[in-house]
Write an enzyme that holds these catalytic residues in place. Sequence first.
Site, short mmCIF file in Angstrom:
data_model
loop_
_atom_site.label_atom_id
_atom_site.label_comp_id
_atom_site.label_asym_id
_atom_site.label_seq_id
_atom_site.Cartn_x
_atom_site.Cartn_y
_atom_site.Cartn_z
N SER A 1 0.83 -1.21 0.00
CA SER A 1 0.00 0.00 0.00
C SER A 1 0.86 1.25 0.00
O SER A 1 2.05 1.20 0.33
CB SER A 1 -0.93 0.01 1.22
OG SER A 1 -0.17 0.05 2.40
N GLY A 2 0.24 2.34 -0.39
CA GLY A 2 0.90 3.64 -0.33
C GLY A 2 0.10 4.53 0.61
O GLY A 2 -1.09 4.30 0.84
N ARG A 3 0.77 5.52 1.18
CA ARG A 3 0.09 6.40 2.12
C ARG A 3 0.53 7.83 1.94
O ARG A 3 1.69 8.10 1.62
CB ARG A 3 0.39 6.00 3.57
CG ARG A 3 -0.26 4.71 4.00
CD ARG A 3 0.59 3.84 4.86
NE ARG A 3 1.99 4.11 4.77
CZ ARG A 3 2.75 4.42 5.81
NH1 ARG A 3 2.25 4.49 7.02
NH2 ARG A 3 4.04 4.62 5.65
N ASP B 1 13.19 4.34 0.58
CA ASP B 1 12.44 4.22 1.84
C ASP B 1 13.33 3.78 3.01
O ASP B 1 13.14 4.21 4.15
CB ASP B 1 11.21 3.32 1.69
CG ASP B 1 11.50 1.93 1.15
OD1 ASP B 1 12.68 1.58 0.97
OD2 ASP B 1 10.53 1.18 0.93
N THR B 2 14.33 2.93 2.71
CA THR B 2 15.22 2.51 3.80
C THR B 2 16.00 3.73 4.31
O THR B 2 16.23 3.88 5.51
CB THR B 2 16.22 1.43 3.31
OG1 THR B 2 15.49 0.43 2.61
CG2 THR B 2 16.98 0.80 4.45
#
Length: 492
Positions: free
Chosen positions: A13-15, A239-240
């Site tokens: 998912s994305g947020r 993202d890391t």
Amino acid sequence: MLKLLAFDYGASSGRGILGKFDGSRLEIEEVHRFANEPVTVNGHLYWDILRLYHELKQGIHKCTVNGHKDIGSIGIDTWGVDFGLLDSEGNLLGNPFHYRDIRTEGMIGEAAKLVSKRSIYEETGIAFQKFNTLYQLLSMSLRGSPLLEKASTMLFIPDLLNYFLTGEKASEYTIASTAQMLDSRKGQWAGDMLKKLGIPQGILANIIKPGAQLGKLSTMVSTELGMGRVPVMAVAEHDTGSAVVSVPASQDRYAYISSGTWSLLGVEAAAPVINDDTYRLNYTNEGGFNNSIRLLKNIMGLWIYQECKRAWDKEGESTSFDQLEQEASKSTAFLSFIDPDDDMFYNPGGMPGKIREYCSKTGQRVPETRAEIVRCIMESLALKYKMALYGLENILGYTLPVLHIVGGGCKNVMLSQFTANAIDRPVITGPTEATAVGNLVAQLVALGEVGSLAEGREVVRNSFPCRAYAPADVRQWDEAYGRFISIIDKQY
Ligand SMILES: C[C@H](O)[C@H](O)[C@@H](O)C(=O)CO
């Protein structure tokens, strides 16, 4: 109160996360959530990129209509390595491939025919993973892909989404570093190596450092969304990289795990660490925020567990992660182990069967029930973390007395406790929303609202609760580690 918007595209998912900063504390609120599922077409796996761009705009529009027109800046992060190609007029060529697509099978070997593996590693410092951008491009180049022939610019996924928003083309350093195409010491494209590999260099965009302003919402986008021309920041777009920004550490020596679909276990280093050991053990040197290097080991992570749950849900045995963990906690300890990084677990589908097959072929007791399978995954992951931590300490020549776990995996109390037991060190978990928090902190630094990464981490400590786990049952876990090593050693 300063408002910022972070978009984080995760494995399922994305947020869109709204951050509110009052000068010392950061509050977060999810304003938009959407599915991020890869799409299979003719046997290939793709990003659903236009839908995902639509969702990005929906997220911004929701802020406009919900009283948050006064957003100070926007930042986007996703997983590493994937990219889109643009033609000379800036049009997207085809749909970006997803890194789990099969086209990179055998490509590490093909690359090694042109440039030795050791030379590739020596220059890039990046671990060999078949999904790296380098092998994605090589597979296109060797197949004579018409898309690659037509391409003028390659943009990594967050750079591509930023380009859609702003019209600006650039490659942010942390995401670019995941490609295995940068000279890790210079932080620039490894031109000579890429030439030898036949990768067109004309498609490579300028590298920009996280913390810079990339541009502003274009006039067209800002009119469409009813939002002003808000600055778009280059955050740690990997993202890391964002997750590691959020590690609330105050001591000098510690290790972290960015825990989600993947588990990335490492340290922050001042410069790349590239030597015989890092090469042999396949440790990677990814670019981080603030010119740091993330020396880390990429471990398969919760992917295997998530895939098992998906399989059971499909079979109509629908359950929750909480329930699975409760069942597993009652199951017998140390019945059987897997190597989470075995290639057989990489592709989606049939995961419970693959675990049974692994245990059978390694002469272990085959886990039958859901509880036994979950227990086997959690124990194996904790033991793999221990192995990666030991490897890291050997490379560094000193011990890492505490492990911080950040990201969605923090919610897994069983795994956090098992990890403390396995490594015989305290484990501190939180924040759970690590990628979004790190993305927002990078924006605060970029805007000059906090003076440094260290101050940003203080904001994280002030704002988000942590949980500490003390090691227990250490002797049993030590014995189990011996068995685990003997089983996974036979695999190599
Ligand atoms: C492709 C993987 O996702 C990548 O290696 C990893 O670093 C990551 O981005 C995890 O989210």
